[in-house]
Write an enzyme that holds these catalytic residues in place. Structure first.
Site, PDB file in Angstrom:
ATOM      1  CB  SER A 181      -0.871  -0.017   1.264  1.00 46.49           C
ATOM      2  OG  SER A 181      -1.486   1.235   1.492  1.00 46.49           O
ATOM      3  CE  LYS A 187      -1.347  -4.085   3.308  1.00 44.52           C
ATOM      4  NZ  LYS A 187      -1.331  -5.329   2.516  1.00 44.52           N
ATOM      5  CE1 TYR A 232      -3.785  -2.370   5.073  1.00 41.24           C
ATOM      6  CE2 TYR A 232      -3.303  -0.065   4.648  1.00 41.24           C
ATOM      7  CZ  TYR A 232      -3.583  -1.334   4.187  1.00 41.24           C
ATOM      8  OH  TYR A 232      -3.651  -1.567   2.834  1.00 41.24           O
TER       9      TYR A 232
END
Length: 252
Positions: A133, A150, A146
């Site tokens: 991402s 990532k 998150y």
């Protein structure tokens, strides 16, 4: 075998029942791959023999599932580590349990699937594609669990690239910007509001198309969407400016 006698390439896609996963299944299938989709049993479409139920956070289940894939297909040419979940909120909104869950799916799930697929990928001199991402290379406000997961998965597969190159296995890391119909959340937001985004979003099919193109062109890294490309360069050339801009937009 194909009509010409050449073996049909096989692509294994995790998170295959989600928005991006569904489009990946269609794109790779249309490109001539035999596709095998992995997802939780509760998410799978009924009557589809292209899918296998697999919780990628269960290592024993992952190993058994990849053994089943090899018994059916005899090969794996592409593994797409697409499965992922997010968690939106401030750092203190989520306990260690949520951070652990996000890491288990996004990072450790990719580790387990890659280890299970690696012997087959070495045999075909194939490619592993991992969905990261913009949050995998830049600090994105409002989703620390998150972002941490990532960053971890990006760092791991960047480090694996030169290691696996000796065996002829390629590594692609994909960085989409915000995607319409995004990821499942590990926990609902405490205030019940929707996730915040900045800039134009990309569609699941935009991501799937970019992934297939990257596999065909042996690309190491893919930035999907104008915001992803802009963020990549601004983050490196003006990191403080990037943080100010991102913070202002995401707090609107």
């Amino acid at each position: 075998m194909s009509a010409e006698g050449a073996p049909v390439p096989v692509a294994v896609i995790t998170g295959a029942a989600g928005g991006i996963g569904t489009r990946l299944m269609r794109r790779f299938g249309a490109a001539g791959y035999e596709v095998v989709g992995l997802d939780l049993g509760t998410a799978l479409p009924e009557g589809e023999d292209r899918y296998l139920a697999c919780d990628i956070t269960d290592q024993a289940r992952v190993e058994a599932t990849f053994a089943t894939i090899m018994s059916r297909t005899g090969r794996i040419d592409v593994l797409v580590n697409n499965a992922g979940i997010s968690a939106i909120g401030a750092f203190e909104d989520h306990g260690v349990d949520i951070h652990r869950r996000v890491l288990e799916v996004n990072y450790l799930g990719a580790v387990a699937c890659t280890q299970a697929a690696l012997p087959a990928l070495r045999a075909t001199r194939g490619r592993v594609v991992t969905m990261s991402s913009v949050a995998g290379f830049a600090p994105v406000l409002g989703r620390p669990a998150y972002v941490g997961a990532k960053h971890a998965v990006t760092g791991l597969f960047d480090a694996l690239r030169p290691e696996l190159a000796a065996d002829g296995v390629g590594v692609t890391v994909v960085h989409p910007t915000f995607v319409t119909h995004g990821l499942r959340e590990a926990a609902a937001r405490a205030d019940g509001t929707e996730r915040s985004t900045t800039g134009a979003q990309v569609t699941p099919d935009d991501v799937a198309r970019a992934v297939l193109r990257a596999v065909r062109r042996d690309r190491d890294r893919v930035l999907v969407g104008r915001i992803a490309r802009l963020s990549w360069h601004v983050r490196r050339l003006a990191p403080a400016g990037y943080v100010r801009l991102m913070t202002r937009r995401l707090r609107k």
